[in-house]
Design an enzyme around this catalytic site. Structure first.
Site, PDB file in Angstrom:
ATOM      1  N   HIS A 211       0.885  -1.177   0.000  1.00  0.00           N
ATOM      2  CA  HIS A 211       0.047  -0.071   0.054  1.00  0.00           C
ATOM      3  C   HIS A 211       0.830   1.266  -0.011  1.00  0.00           C
ATOM      4  O   HIS A 211       2.170   1.072   0.413  1.00  0.00           O
ATOM      5  CB  HIS A 211      -0.793  -0.042   1.350  1.00  0.00           C
ATOM      6  CG  HIS A 211      -1.877   0.958   1.484  1.00  0.00           C
ATOM      7  ND1 HIS A 211      -1.657   2.252   1.877  1.00  0.00           N
ATOM      8  CD2 HIS A 211      -3.256   1.082   1.340  1.00  0.00           C
ATOM      9  CE1 HIS A 211      -2.635   3.029   1.989  1.00  0.00           C
ATOM     10  NE2 HIS A 211      -3.853   2.147   1.536  1.00  0.00           N
TER      11      HIS A 211
ATOM     12  N   ASP B 297       2.939  -4.730   7.910  1.00  0.00           N
ATOM     13  CA  ASP B 297       1.739  -3.805   7.747  1.00  0.00           C
ATOM     14  C   ASP B 297       0.480  -4.640   7.832  1.00  0.00           C
ATOM     15  O   ASP B 297       0.172  -5.695   7.123  1.00  0.00           O
ATOM     16  CB  ASP B 297       1.707  -3.216   6.233  1.00  0.00           C
ATOM     17  CG  ASP B 297       0.330  -2.399   6.105  1.00  0.00           C
ATOM     18  OD1 ASP B 297      -0.712  -2.654   6.959  1.00  0.00           O
ATOM     19  OD2 ASP B 297       0.153  -1.918   4.823  1.00  0.00           O
TER      20      ASP B 297
ATOM     21  N   GLN C 167      -4.651  -5.106   7.031  1.00  0.00           N
ATOM     22  CA  GLN C 167      -5.679  -6.052   6.520  1.00  0.00           C
ATOM     23  C   GLN C 167      -5.687  -7.496   7.184  1.00  0.00           C
ATOM     24  O   GLN C 167      -6.465  -8.426   6.814  1.00  0.00           O
ATOM     25  CB  GLN C 167      -5.561  -6.046   4.980  1.00  0.00           C
ATOM     26  CG  GLN C 167      -5.738  -5.020   4.353  1.00  0.00           C
ATOM     27  CD  GLN C 167      -7.219  -4.418   4.340  1.00  0.00           C
ATOM     28  OE1 GLN C 167      -8.258  -4.965   4.733  1.00  0.00           O
ATOM     29  NE2 GLN C 167      -7.408  -2.848   3.688  1.00  0.00           N
TER      30      GLN C 167
ATOM     31  N   LYS D 292     -10.626  -0.318  10.376  1.00  0.00           N
ATOM     32  CA  LYS D 292     -10.726  -1.395   9.469  1.00  0.00           C
ATOM     33  C   LYS D 292     -11.291  -2.805  10.552  1.00  0.00           C
ATOM     34  O   LYS D 292     -11.202  -3.670   9.967  1.00  0.00           O
ATOM     35  CB  LYS D 292      -9.463  -1.712   8.706  1.00  0.00           C
ATOM     36  CG  LYS D 292      -9.248  -0.838   7.788  1.00  0.00           C
ATOM     37  CD  LYS D 292      -8.187  -1.145   6.989  1.00  0.00           C
ATOM     38  CE  LYS D 292      -7.284   0.166   6.257  1.00  0.00           C
ATOM     39  NZ  LYS D 292      -8.157   0.675   4.948  1.00  0.00           N
TER      40      LYS D 292
ATOM     41  N   CYS E  98      -4.868   2.661  -3.584  1.00  0.00           N
ATOM     42  CA  CYS E  98      -3.463   3.029  -2.829  1.00  0.00           C
ATOM     43  C   CYS E  98      -2.514   2.151  -3.016  1.00  0.00           C
ATOM     44  O   CYS E  98      -1.618   2.085  -2.335  1.00  0.00           O
ATOM     45  CB  CYS E  98      -3.859   3.284  -1.426  1.00  0.00           C
ATOM     46  SG  CYS E  98      -4.929   4.727  -1.080  1.00  0.00           S
TER      47      CYS E  98
HETATM   48  N1  PMP Z   1      -1.946  -0.855   4.508  1.00  0.00           N
HETATM   49  C1  PMP Z   1      -2.891  -1.644   3.880  1.00  0.00           C
HETATM   50  C2  PMP Z   1      -2.843  -2.836   3.315  1.00  0.00           C
HETATM   51  C3  PMP Z   1      -4.179  -0.933   3.797  1.00  0.00           C
HETATM   52  O1  PMP Z   1      -5.332  -1.743   3.328  1.00  0.00           O
HETATM   53  C4  PMP Z   1      -4.453   0.375   4.202  1.00  0.00           C
HETATM   54  C5  PMP Z   1      -5.884   1.131   4.071  1.00  0.00           C
HETATM   55  N2  PMP Z   1      -6.590   0.813   2.903  1.00  0.00           N
HETATM   56  C6  PMP Z   1      -3.543   0.965   5.007  1.00  0.00           C
HETATM   57  C7  PMP Z   1      -2.189   0.222   4.889  1.00  0.00           C
HETATM   58  C8  PMP Z   1      -3.388   2.287   5.460  1.00  0.00           C
HETATM   59  O2  PMP Z   1      -4.376   2.488   6.278  1.00  0.00           O
HETATM   60  P1  PMP Z   1      -4.996   3.687   6.862  1.00  0.00           P
HETATM   61  O3  PMP Z   1      -5.459   4.631   6.008  1.00  0.00           O
HETATM   62  O4  PMP Z   1      -6.071   3.305   8.052  1.00  0.00           O
HETATM   63  O5  PMP Z   1      -3.637   4.485   7.725  1.00  0.00           O
END
Ligand code: PMP
Length: 407
Positions: free
Chosen positions: A122, A198, A201, A224, A364
């Site tokens: 991401h 990370d 998910q 999430k 993203c």
């Molecule tokens: N890493 C992953 C794999 C994600 O799916 C996301 C959110 N889409 C993020 C990081 C970033 O999370 P946040 O926007 O809650 O900071």
């Protein structure tokens, strides 16, 4: 014990609504999940009864707010099985957590040392590392894919004695791939590198044990996993957090302040400058209680059952391309797809007309989308309240979309 979706759905009032004349089918859980009544009540109760600033006051409300805020930290410690509450830092979310680790990287990286990430990262797990590389002269290397999974041979080749940080997405928010982060951590450690996970998910969907994974850092986002937005956790091993400089400076994180210098509080408060998101942390604690009561293994089983149910039906649809691992056991509750030559935004808009909420875009993860050589994808992502009937509904809605566009 399996999970009782009908009972769970009663806790999520928001799901009980009509969208475009159809009952809402919410399948955008990888972007953010809905919040149960128990979490909303915990936040409301805090504001209605206990609202005060934490760690400062000696009055009763301040003591209650502090106790609740710190109790949430203990819940998060237990949730991911960290050794100590000192290792649980409240953040705004995964993005903040990963930025903080990359700041630590800036503190210790030397020119020509290496950072290894993957093409399925991401943006929040790419750009902070680009910045760290730019500022220190370190080199940022990518691991690529094989059949929708990380190419482990490429990973083994990329991680060398020059590698100082390896930062890998536990579950891809686009492909759904579950990466073997424990094994990757062992490879990283064999080369003396720091392993960052990370967990945005993964933490909401499966049992996490950071000691078992033996990762050095693990970042998650509350929103999430049934909690409010604006709150998350960065786990870090105590020894590393002790070496890591604070990222932000100000109130709450100091011990003594002199005209020209200051000293920091001990962990975890050294990293929590300013008034924190107290209500968010309390909401996250309530979400952890809620998910723990359902059981993380039950959540994982439920999502696997949904994927096993819907995947063959999706595969039968002519012109539908699905991305990610072929083996469902290597997939979280995320399915990215494209329908014939339709733009995924058109697909998502058409599905919305049927009441089905999915996401479309680059999610993203632009380097991954470029690597897949597609303009974007549509993505359906599942959670505890999704049902088999909803799986049928998305299949019907995709078929209706196909008929509407004549593809
Ligand atoms: N890493 C992953 C794999 C994600 O799916 C996301 C959110 N889409 C993020 C990081 C970033 O999370 P946040 O926007 O809650 O900071």
């Amino acid at each position: 014990m399996s999970l009782d979706t009908q009972k769970i759905r009663k806790d999520f009032q928001i799901l009980n609504q009509i969208v475009n004349d159809e009952p809402l089918v919410y399948l955008d859980n990888a972007a953010t999940t809905q919040k149960p009544k128990q979490v909303l009540d915990a936040v409301c109760n805090y504001y209605e009864h206990d609202n005060a600033n934490v760690h400062r006051g000696v009055h009763t409300l301040a003591e209650r707010a502090t106790a609740d805020y710190e109790a949430s930290r203990d819940k998060l410690r237990a949730f991911i099985n960290a050794k100590s509450r000192k290792e649980i830092l409240f953040t705004r979310g995964t993005t903040t957590g990963l930025n903080w680790v990359a700041k630590f990287a800036e503190q210790i990286l030397q020119p020509d040392e290496e950072i290894v990430i993957s093409i399925m990262a991401h943006h929040s797990n790419i750009i902070p590392w680009q910045q760290a590389a730019e500022k220190t002269g370190a080199v940022l290397k990518f691991v690529y894919l094989k059949n929708g999974e990380l190419d482990m041979a490429d990973l083994r080749a990329k991680i060398t004695d020059k590698t100082k940080f390896v930062s890998i997405t536990h579950v891809s928010n686009v492909l759904g791939t579950i990466n073997p982060v424990k094994e990757i951590g062992q490879i990283a450690h064999a080369h003396g590198a720091i392993m960052v996970v990370d967990g945005a998910q993964s933490a909401p969907h499966m049992m996490i044990d950071v000691q078992e994974l033996d990762c050095d850092f693990f970042a998650l986002s509350g929103h999430k996993m049934a909690a409010p937005t604006g709150i998350g956790v960065l786990y870090g091993k105590e020894e590393l957090l002790n070496r890591m400089n604070p990222i932000e400076f100000g109130g709450e994180m100091i011990d003594f302040v002199y005209e020209q210098s200051a000293t920091w509080k001990e962990l975890p408060w050294k990293f929590e400058a300013g008034t924190p998101n107290i209500a968010g942390a309390i909401g996250l604690g309530a979400a952890v209680d809620y998910l723990t009561e359902i059981g993380l293994d039950n959540i994982r089983q439920h999502e696997m059952a949904l994927i096993d149910y819907v995947m063959p039906k999706l595969c039968e649809i002519d012109g539908l391309t699905i991305y990610g691992p072929k083996n469902n056991t290597k997939r979280g509750g995320v399915i990215s797809f494209n329908l014939a030559n339709l733009h995924p935004h058109d697909v998502a808009t058409a599905l919305d007309m049927e009441g089905v909420a999915v996401r479309a875009g680059h999610h993203c993860a632009q380097p991954l989308i470029n690597y897949l050589d597609v303009p974007a994808t549509a993505r359906a992502s599942f959670y505890i309240y999704n049902t088999f009937e909803e799986c049928d509904k998305i299949i019907e809605a995709i078929k209706a979309t196909k008929a509407f566009f004549g593809v």
